[in-house]
Write a protein that holds these residues in place. Structure first.
Motif, PDB file in Angstrom:
ATOM      1  N   CYS A  88       0.826  -1.206   0.000  1.00 48.93           N
ATOM      2  CA  CYS A  88       0.000   0.000   0.000  1.00 48.93           C
ATOM      3  C   CYS A  88       0.862   1.258   0.000  1.00 48.93           C
ATOM      4  O   CYS A  88       2.040   1.215   0.311  1.00 48.93           O
ATOM      5  CB  CYS A  88      -0.914   0.003   1.217  1.00 48.93           C
ATOM      6  SG  CYS A  88      -2.095  -1.351   1.200  1.00 48.93           S
ATOM      7  N   ASN A 112      -1.886   1.669  -7.125  1.00 53.46           N
ATOM      8  CA  ASN A 112      -2.582   0.948  -6.056  1.00 53.46           C
ATOM      9  C   ASN A 112      -4.075   1.224  -6.183  1.00 53.46           C
ATOM     10  O   ASN A 112      -4.645   1.989  -5.420  1.00 53.46           O
ATOM     11  CB  ASN A 112      -2.078   1.404  -4.678  1.00 53.46           C
ATOM     12  CG  ASN A 112      -0.706   0.898  -4.383  1.00 53.46           C
ATOM     13  OD1 ASN A 112       0.219   1.095  -5.162  1.00 53.46           O
ATOM     14  ND2 ASN A 112      -0.553   0.235  -3.263  1.00 53.46           N
ATOM     15  N   ASP A 141      -6.852  -0.635  -5.782  1.00 55.39           N
ATOM     16  CA  ASP A 141      -7.838  -1.512  -5.145  1.00 55.39           C
ATOM     17  C   ASP A 141      -8.640  -0.793  -4.064  1.00 55.39           C
ATOM     18  O   ASP A 141      -9.265  -1.435  -3.219  1.00 55.39           O
ATOM     19  CB  ASP A 141      -7.152  -2.750  -4.563  1.00 55.39           C
ATOM     20  CG  ASP A 141      -6.645  -3.670  -5.656  1.00 55.39           C
ATOM     21  OD1 ASP A 141      -7.304  -3.756  -6.711  1.00 55.39           O
ATOM     22  OD2 ASP A 141      -5.594  -4.298  -5.463  1.00 55.39           O
ATOM     23  N   ARG A 176      -3.549  -1.807  -2.209  1.00 52.74           N
ATOM     24  CA  ARG A 176      -3.288  -2.842  -3.207  1.00 52.74           C
ATOM     25  C   ARG A 176      -3.592  -4.166  -2.531  1.00 52.74           C
ATOM     26  O   ARG A 176      -2.910  -4.563  -1.576  1.00 52.74           O
ATOM     27  CB  ARG A 176      -1.837  -2.799  -3.665  1.00 52.74           C
ATOM     28  CG  ARG A 176      -1.556  -3.769  -4.773  1.00 52.74           C
ATOM     29  CD  ARG A 176      -0.164  -3.571  -5.279  1.00 52.74           C
ATOM     30  NE  ARG A 176       0.018  -4.328  -6.496  1.00 52.74           N
ATOM     31  CZ  ARG A 176       1.091  -4.287  -7.209  1.00 52.74           C
ATOM     32  NH1 ARG A 176       2.091  -3.514  -6.841  1.00 52.74           N
ATOM     33  NH2 ARG A 176       1.198  -4.998  -8.289  1.00 52.74           N
TER      34      ARG A 176
END
Length: 80
Positions: free
Chosen positions: A2, A25, A27, A72
């Motif tokens: 992250c 990142n 997500d 992530r």
């Protein structure tokens, strides 16, 4: 891994830097901030532009420190 960004008062994260964090990142992302002495959080899994707009609104209204987190996922589906 992250990405966490410490955002001190008076500093607005440039759009290109925000895009770089999100694109690497993607997500989900979140913001931690203090409002009236209480720790608050805002999270979003998608729509980078709406997240950035909300960040700008929070940054202008909030004069304290903030932390932005770009997630992530290591495994499984991303969730809030």
């Amino acid at each position: 891994m992250c990405i966490a960004v410490f955002n001190p008062p008076g500093i607005i994260l440039k759009k290109w830097a925000f895009d770089n964090c999100w694109n690497n990142n993607k997500d989900g992302a979140g913001i931690l901030y203090v409002e009236k002495g209480e720790l608050k959080s805002f999270k979003r899994l998608s729509n980078k532009e709406k997240f950035y707009e909300h960040y700008i609104e929070l940054r202008k209204a909030n004069k304290g420190n903030m932390v932005l987190h770009f997630r992530r996922a290591n495994y499984g589906e991303p969730t809030l």
